[in-house]
Design a protein around this motif. Structure first.
Motif, PDB file in Angstrom:
ATOM      1  N   ASP A   4     114.950  27.294 -48.390  1.00 14.42           N
ATOM      2  CA  ASP A   4     114.241  28.578 -48.361  1.00 14.42           C
ATOM      3  C   ASP A   4     113.841  28.854 -46.921  1.00 14.42           C
ATOM      4  O   ASP A   4     112.922  28.229 -46.383  1.00 14.42           O
ATOM      5  N   ALA A   5     114.551  29.795 -46.274  1.00 13.29           N
ATOM      6  CA  ALA A   5     114.346  30.042 -44.847  1.00 13.29           C
ATOM      7  C   ALA A   5     112.939  30.531 -44.504  1.00 13.29           C
ATOM      8  O   ALA A   5     112.343  30.055 -43.527  1.00 13.29           O
ATOM      9  N   PRO A   6     112.346  31.474 -45.264  1.00 16.00           N
ATOM     10  CA  PRO A   6     111.014  31.956 -44.874  1.00 16.00           C
ATOM     11  C   PRO A   6     109.952  30.868 -44.824  1.00 16.00           C
ATOM     12  O   PRO A   6     109.076  30.885 -43.948  1.00 16.00           O
ATOM     13  N   THR A   7     110.013  29.911 -45.752  1.00 10.94           N
ATOM     14  CA  THR A   7     109.005  28.851 -45.772  1.00 10.94           C
ATOM     15  C   THR A   7     109.509  27.546 -45.160  1.00 10.94           C
ATOM     16  O   THR A   7     108.748  26.576 -45.064  1.00 10.94           O
ATOM     17  N   ARG A   8     110.786  27.537 -44.773  1.00 11.03           N
ATOM     18  CA  ARG A   8     111.414  26.342 -44.207  1.00 11.03           C
ATOM     19  C   ARG A   8     111.202  25.137 -45.119  1.00 11.03           C
ATOM     20  O   ARG A   8     110.838  24.040 -44.676  1.00 11.03           O
ATOM     21  N   SER A   9     111.441  25.349 -46.394  1.00  5.47           N
ATOM     22  CA  SER A   9     111.253  24.291 -47.378  1.00  5.47           C
ATOM     23  C   SER A   9     112.466  24.222 -48.299  1.00  5.47           C
ATOM     24  O   SER A   9     113.327  25.106 -48.291  1.00  5.47           O
ATOM     25  N   TRP A  10     112.522  23.163 -49.100  1.00  2.00           N
ATOM     26  CA  TRP A  10     113.631  22.964 -50.027  1.00  2.00           C
ATOM     27  C   TRP A  10     113.161  23.228 -51.455  1.00  2.00           C
ATOM     28  O   TRP A  10     112.087  22.786 -51.856  1.00  2.00           O
ATOM     29  N   ILE A  11     113.991  23.938 -52.206  1.00  4.92           N
ATOM     30  CA  ILE A  11     113.669  24.319 -53.582  1.00  4.92           C
ATOM     31  C   ILE A  11     114.616  23.606 -54.533  1.00  4.92           C
ATOM     32  O   ILE A  11     115.839  23.628 -54.347  1.00  4.92           O
ATOM     33  N   ASP A  12     114.070  22.989 -55.565  1.00  2.00           N
ATOM     34  CA  ASP A  12     114.908  22.351 -56.585  1.00  2.00           C
ATOM     35  C   ASP A  12     115.594  23.408 -57.439  1.00  2.00           C
ATOM     36  O   ASP A  12     114.966  24.379 -57.872  1.00  2.00           O
ATOM     37  N   VAL A  13     116.890  23.207 -57.679  1.00  2.64           N
ATOM     38  CA  VAL A  13     117.636  24.053 -58.620  1.00  2.64           C
ATOM     39  C   VAL A  13     117.759  23.249 -59.908  1.00  2.64           C
ATOM     40  O   VAL A  13     118.682  22.450 -60.085  1.00  2.64           O
ATOM     41  N   LYS A  14     116.791  23.443 -60.789  1.00  2.00           N
ATOM     42  CA  LYS A  14     116.716  22.621 -61.995  1.00  2.00           C
ATOM     43  C   LYS A  14     117.856  22.967 -62.944  1.00  2.00           C
ATOM     44  O   LYS A  14     118.180  24.140 -63.152  1.00  2.00           O
ATOM     45  N   PRO A  15     118.481  21.949 -63.525  1.00  2.40           N
ATOM     46  CA  PRO A  15     119.593  22.217 -64.448  1.00  2.40           C
ATOM     47  C   PRO A  15     119.150  23.065 -65.632  1.00  2.40           C
ATOM     48  O   PRO A  15     118.095  22.828 -66.229  1.00  2.40           O
ATOM     49  N   THR A  16     119.942  24.058 -65.956  1.00  8.14           N
ATOM     50  CA  THR A  16     119.747  24.897 -67.139  1.00  8.14           C
ATOM     51  C   THR A  16     120.887  24.597 -68.093  1.00  8.14           C
ATOM     52  O   THR A  16     122.057  24.771 -67.712  1.00  8.14           O
ATOM     53  N   PRO A  17     120.619  24.125 -69.299  1.00 12.54           N
ATOM     54  CA  PRO A  17     121.708  23.739 -70.209  1.00 12.54           C
ATOM     55  C   PRO A  17     122.740  24.846 -70.371  1.00 12.54           C
ATOM     56  O   PRO A  17     122.404  25.990 -70.666  1.00 12.54           O
TER      57      PRO A  17
END
Length: 358
Positions: free
Chosen positions: A247-260
């Motif tokens: 996430d560029a604005p916050t310079r952080s990493w976001i989890d992409v949680k699995p969706t069945p």
């Protein structure tokens, strides 16, 4: 938690009012794709708008109700687990380094995106379109466009071949539907990308991530931070998780949680270049801290290798020439592969993206 209303700039072309919990970046959206086949014009417009927002913001989204059966998803995972359970010497008999078109087995730590460790903690298996021996792509030596290798040591070799080939065909059709929606997001005709989709050179990768030890280095990556090379990627991930998007604005990493049952879709560098940087090809990585082995199956759709990429209509900046010179798909992909397999560009790209953000 209180919500804040903030105007976020994600790239120079995109400003919007967002409603998000304070200081917590939103994960890529989960989008119902069934409207693509709907007779309801309003539903299709809503689908196009959701995909446009995702392409402008993070370049990532998940899709459900996409038409690929859960039976086929389960079957491709079963074949992947079967192959990777083979002894190392049997897998290495299919080493893609010895294949004229780079199809087959990818050894553990073959890639090294961030140059922090001995290499990324994954192994893979490459599958292209099942082409006849007299196809021009074979004669021209195009990458990932040869005759596939199919392991004979798996429990049911015929089923392995049938499953991976069927999955490749169905994901090709799904990728072309997604591209139709992307065309509409750019106010182009729904069939605009058809020439790009003619005689495609899409490649499927079965990936296996061994479990990481609890005391593993914090720098250990399943895949280091990178952007994809091609047009779009459609990823099937198992329930273990581990995929993260920057996430560029916050310079952080976001989890992409699995969706069945869902697929993760992201744009590649080719699409970002094609759109004159209007759309985002975003950094992502995999860190498997689950203590379990992880399986994922990305499908890389890069279109026709001979297709010439020039700035898409409507993506020009007023009064300015396009940022990028025309280039064929093949030349672009080969250049990117040289960079990432041999040089490790993840940290350089991460630094560049962070500077743009702030």
């Amino acid at each position: 938690m209180a919500q804040t209303y903030s105007t976020t700039q994600v790239n120079p072309h995109y400003h919007r009012l967002s409603i998000v919990p304070e200081d917590i970046p939103a994960a890529p959206p989960v989008i119902d794709f069934s409207a693509f086949h709907s007779d309801n014009p309003a539903a299709k417009i809503d689908l196009v708008n959701q995909v446009r927002d995702a392409c402008l913001e993070k370049g990532f989204f998940q899709i459900t109700n996409h038409g690929v059966s859960e039976e086929l998803q389960a079957a491709i995972f079963e074949q992947s687990r079967d192959f990777f359970s083979l002894p190392m010497e049997e897998k290495e008999a299919y080493d893609k380094a010895t294949h004229p078109h780079k199809l087959g087995y990818e050894r553990l730590r073959s890639q090294n995106f961030e140059k922090k460790t001995a290499g990324d903690l994954k192994e893979g298996f490459f599958v292209g379109r099942d082409l006849p021996a007299d196809h021009p792509y074979l004669k021209q030596g195009k990458n990932h466009c040869g005759q596939n290798v199919y392991p004979t040591e798996v429990r049911d070799p015929a089923l392995f071949k049938e499953t991976v080939d069927r999955y490749h065909r169905e994901l090709t059709l799904l990728a072309e539907k997604v591209l139709s929606v992307i065309a509409l997001t750019l106010k182009l005709d729904e069939d605009y990308f058809e020439p790009f989709c003619h005689e495609t050179a899409a490649v499927l990768r079965l990936l296996h991530y061994p479990p990481q030890a609890p005391d593993a280095s914090a720098d250990e990556r399943g895949i280091g931070a990178h952007t994809d090379f091609g047009g779009i990627t459609i990823l099937l991930q198992d329930e273990v998780g581990g995929l993260q998007v920057f996430d560029a604005p916050t310079r952080s990493w976001i989890d992409v949680k699995p969706t069945p049952g869902a697929f993760v879709v992201n744009l590649g560098n080719l699409m970002m270049r094609w759109s004159n940087d209007k759309y985002v090809s975003n950094l992502h990585r995999v860190i498997n801290t689950s203590g379990r082995e992880r399986f994922s199956i990305p499908f890389f759709y890069s279109g026709n290798p001979d297709f010439m990429i020039t700035c898409l209509p409507g993506c020009e900046d007023a009064g300015k020439a396009p940022k990028y010179a025309p280039i064929t798909v093949e030349n672009w992909i080969l250049g990117r592969q040289t960079n990432t397999f041999q040089e490790g560009k993840g940290l350089e790209e991460l630094s560049s993206l962070a500077k743009v953000a702030g």
